[in-house]
Design a protein around this motif. Structure first.
Motif, short mmCIF file in Angstrom:
data_model
loop_
_atom_site.label_atom_id
_atom_site.label_comp_id
_atom_site.label_asym_id
_atom_site.label_seq_id
_atom_site.Cartn_x
_atom_site.Cartn_y
_atom_site.Cartn_z
N ASP A 153 0.82 -1.21 0.00
CA ASP A 153 0.00 0.00 0.00
C ASP A 153 0.85 1.26 0.00
O ASP A 153 0.35 2.35 0.28
CB ASP A 153 -0.93 0.00 1.21
N CYS B 156 -2.08 -0.30 9.49
CA CYS B 156 -2.18 -1.76 9.43
C CYS B 156 -0.82 -2.40 9.74
O CYS B 156 -0.39 -2.41 10.89
CB CYS B 156 -2.74 -2.19 8.08
N HIS C 124 -7.42 1.45 6.70
CA HIS C 124 -6.55 2.03 5.67
C HIS C 124 -7.11 3.35 5.14
O HIS C 124 -7.85 3.37 4.15
CB HIS C 124 -6.42 1.05 4.50
#
Length: 232
Positions: free
Chosen positions: A13, A85, A194
């Protein structure tokens, strides 16, 4: 303002976080886990993913990467740091945040749009929210259950260091529905959902107004910019 986003082996990410920084109005700076150079950034993001394949414990190997020595030092000197996360897991493993993250209580990986309550706006990453505001942020994790002993939990509560709490459903068994916490100074924040996946219309969670229109995550990144500008 320049915000560094660190890539670890297994990060997935990091590009999304860079895009979120850019959409918020700052300059994203790609940083590599094997470097000791933060390249003069003003804030840092530790992104989600599966660093080092989640071997040993999630985030444990990444917390020992060369760049983490610089992250720890910068955080202790007040630099804003956001762990998302897997990044949250790294921050607990590096002892920049208290507690830890364990396997979801139902034993399954979960992916859903999750409602959160904003429990404090007194951090570098939450100043653009309103206290008590409910926001919807995508969540995806297999080891997202926040744990700590009762003394630590009580201290986090008493000191106003619970930043986000799950609403409606506790998706992973986190104690006291805790979705995110901060350090005592308020510059280091970690959360399991997120925000970088809710920053642009057409790509975020569904809202009553339109499908995929949710952008509640953008305020994380505008908040750190606002706080930096306020200090000038």
């Amino acid at each position: 303002m320049r915000v560094g986003v660190i890539t670890f082996p297994g990060s997935l990410d990091d590009r999304d976080a860079q895009r979120a920084v850019r959409l918020a109005g700052a300059e994203p700076v790609a940083l590599w886990h094997g470097s000791h150079d933060l390249e003069g950034v003003d804030a840092l993001v530790l992104p989600g993913g599966f660093s080092y394949g989640d071997y040993l414990r999630c985030g444990s190997i990444a917390s020992l990467s060369p760049i983490m020595a610089e992250v720890i030092d910068a955080a202790r000197h007040g630099m804003p740091v956001l762990g998302i996360c897997n990044g949250f897991q790294m921050l607990t493993e590096a002892r920049l945040l208290e507690g830890g993250l364990i396997r979801n209580d139902h034993g399954n990986f979960i992916c859903r749009d999750q409602v959160l309550t904003v429990e404090t706006t007194a951090t570098d990453w939450t100043g653009d929210f309103e206290l008590g505001q409910q926001i919807t942020i995508p969540l995806k994790n297999g080891e997202g259950g926040f744990i700590a002993d009762d003394d630590t939990l009580n201290r986090l509560e008493d000191e106003g260091r619970v930043v986000f709490r799950y609403v409606g459903v506790n998706p992973n068994g986190s104690l006291r529905d805790i979705a995110g916490i901060t350090n005592a100074r308020g510059n280091v924040v970690g959360l399991m959902p997120h925000p970088e996946h809710a920053v642009e219309p057409g790509f975020g969670p569904d809202t009553p107004e339109a499908m995929r229109s949710g952008v509640d995550g953008l305020d994380f990144f505008t908040s750190v910019i606002s706080r930096a500008l306020a200090r000038i």
